[in-house]
Write an enzyme that holds these catalytic residues in place. Structure first.
Site, PDB file in Angstrom:
ATOM      1  N   SER A  73      31.760  67.676 -53.171  1.00 13.69           N
ATOM      2  CA  SER A  73      32.165  68.969 -53.741  1.00 13.69           C
ATOM      3  C   SER A  73      31.625  70.130 -52.902  1.00 13.69           C
ATOM      4  O   SER A  73      32.293  71.160 -52.764  1.00 13.69           O
ATOM      5  CB  SER A  73      31.728  69.096 -55.201  1.00 13.69           C
ATOM      6  OG  SER A  73      30.331  69.189 -55.297  1.00 13.69           O
ATOM      7  N   ASN A  74      30.453  69.964 -52.316  1.00 19.30           N
ATOM      8  CA  ASN A  74      29.941  71.027 -51.432  1.00 19.30           C
ATOM      9  C   ASN A  74      30.754  71.115 -50.151  1.00 19.30           C
ATOM     10  O   ASN A  74      31.042  72.202 -49.667  1.00 19.30           O
ATOM     11  CB  ASN A  74      28.459  70.800 -51.106  1.00 19.30           C
ATOM     12  CG  ASN A  74      27.565  71.273 -52.226  1.00 19.30           C
ATOM     13  OD1 ASN A  74      27.367  72.470 -52.413  1.00 19.30           O
ATOM     14  ND2 ASN A  74      27.059  70.336 -53.019  1.00 19.30           N
ATOM     15  N   MET A  85      23.052  60.955 -47.703  1.00 17.11           N
ATOM     16  CA  MET A  85      22.066  60.117 -48.367  1.00 17.11           C
ATOM     17  C   MET A  85      21.233  59.233 -47.424  1.00 17.11           C
ATOM     18  O   MET A  85      20.713  58.206 -47.846  1.00 17.11           O
ATOM     19  CB  MET A  85      22.753  59.264 -49.446  1.00 17.11           C
ATOM     20  CG  MET A  85      23.195  60.100 -50.621  1.00 17.11           C
ATOM     21  SD  MET A  85      21.782  61.087 -51.251  1.00 17.11           S
ATOM     22  CE  MET A  85      22.612  62.233 -52.316  1.00 17.11           C
ATOM     23  N   HIS A 121      19.496  71.216 -51.649  1.00 13.02           N
ATOM     24  CA  HIS A 121      18.810  70.327 -52.596  1.00 13.02           C
ATOM     25  C   HIS A 121      18.876  70.954 -53.991  1.00 13.02           C
ATOM     26  O   HIS A 121      18.617  72.149 -54.139  1.00 13.02           O
ATOM     27  CB  HIS A 121      17.353  70.127 -52.159  1.00 13.02           C
ATOM     28  CG  HIS A 121      16.645  69.139 -53.012  1.00 13.02           C
ATOM     29  ND1 HIS A 121      16.851  67.777 -52.925  1.00 13.02           N
ATOM     30  CD2 HIS A 121      15.766  69.309 -54.037  1.00 13.02           C
ATOM     31  CE1 HIS A 121      16.116  67.156 -53.823  1.00 13.02           C
ATOM     32  NE2 HIS A 121      15.448  68.067 -54.512  1.00 13.02           N
TER      33      HIS A 121
HETATM   34  C1  GAR Z   1      24.361  68.051 -54.326  1.00 13.82           C
HETATM   35  O1  GAR Z   1      23.993  68.394 -55.635  1.00 13.82           O
HETATM   36  C2  GAR Z   1      23.198  68.204 -53.376  1.00 13.82           C
HETATM   37  O2  GAR Z   1      22.351  69.250 -53.730  1.00 13.82           O
HETATM   38  C3  GAR Z   1      22.497  66.873 -53.544  1.00 13.82           C
HETATM   39  O3  GAR Z   1      23.545  65.932 -53.592  1.00 13.82           O
HETATM   40  C4  GAR Z   1      24.665  66.536 -54.240  1.00 13.82           C
HETATM   41  C5  GAR Z   1      25.902  66.251 -53.447  1.00 13.82           C
HETATM   42  O4  GAR Z   1      27.035  66.655 -54.171  1.00 13.82           O
HETATM   43  N1  GAR Z   1      21.614  66.613 -52.442  1.00 13.82           N
HETATM   44  C6  GAR Z   1      20.420  66.035 -52.590  1.00 13.82           C
HETATM   45  O5  GAR Z   1      19.987  65.618 -53.654  1.00 13.82           O
HETATM   46  C7  GAR Z   1      19.615  65.934 -51.305  1.00 13.82           C
HETATM   47  N2  GAR Z   1      18.278  65.521 -51.568  1.00 13.82           N
HETATM   48  P1  GAR Z   1      28.461  66.720 -53.468  1.00 13.82           P
HETATM   49  O6  GAR Z   1      28.657  65.396 -52.733  1.00 13.82           O
HETATM   50  O7  GAR Z   1      29.444  66.880 -54.605  1.00 13.82           O
HETATM   51  O8  GAR Z   1      28.447  67.887 -52.535  1.00 13.82           O
END
Ligand code: GAR
Length: 186
Positions: A14-15, A87, A106
């Site tokens: 989503s980001n 990840m 984060h």
């Molecule tokens: C996001 O909430 C990001 O902040 C987190 O993973 C999610 C990815 O969401 N990142 C961490 O926890 C890093 N330690 P997305 O795949 O929908 O963008």
């Protein structure tokens, strides 16, 4: 020539989508994912964004995967590497080579609640405020210099789900803004 952003993402994306929607006209954007099942790849296809898979599972060990990723990143010559739900932990030599050119988002107010499941950790702990942090990546997990933070208040009626929604909404606004600010200064 447009400045180049490489986004590393392993999951939902989503980001990634928020960044593409806000910044694609201004910058060249490419996705690299190590997970061939990740939904972020479908998003890249739907949005006509260039992507590449470096399938982690095809490598005998983490070192070989990281070597391949490093070669790829050097070839791409990105102005900025953006971790968006990536990840895997980047090895020191990649972090050092691209020093101050790798950023991460984060979902907590760092240094609180580092690592996985940060939103749930904050919710379960009962903190009244949590939020989002964008930081430079260094050799320590979720430990680099903080670039930007935004606060989210946890209301008594919030559930884990509603809190997650609030956090993601903030992420999708803050991350493109910060990326643009960094690239404009370069
Ligand atoms: C996001 O909430 C990001 O902040 C987190 O993973 C999610 C990815 O969401 N990142 C961490 O926890 C890093 N330690 P997305 O795949 O929908 O963008």
């Amino acid at each position: 020539m447009k400045k180049k952003i490489i986004i590393l993402a392993s999951g939902n994306g989503s980001n990634f989508e928020a960044i593409v929607n806000k910044l694609r006209n201004k910058y060249s954007i490419k996705l690299i994912s190590e997970n061939k099942e990740a939904y972020v790849l479908q998003r890249a296809i739907n949005l006509y964004v260039d992507y590449e898979i470096i399938n982690y599972k095809n490598f005998e060990n983490r070192d070989l995967y990281n070597k391949k990723l490093f070669e790829k990143l050097k070839k791409e010559k990105p102005d900025l590497i953006v971790l968006a739900g990536y990840m895997k932990i980047l090895p020191d030599y990649i972090v050092d080579f691209f020093s101050k050119r790798i950023i991460n988002i984060h979902p907590s107010l760092l240094p609180a609640f580092k690592g996985l499941n940060a939103i749930k950790k904050a919710y379960d702990y009962g903190v009244k405020y949590t939020g989002v942090t964008i930081h430079y990546v260094n050799n320590e997990l979720d430990g680099g210099e903080i670039i930007a933070q935004d606060i989210v208040k946890i209301e008594t009626e919030d559930t884990l789900h509603s809190l997650e929604e609030k956090i993601h909404k903030i992420e999708h606004k803050l991350y493109p803004k910060v990326i643009d600010k960094i690239l404009r200064r370069m």
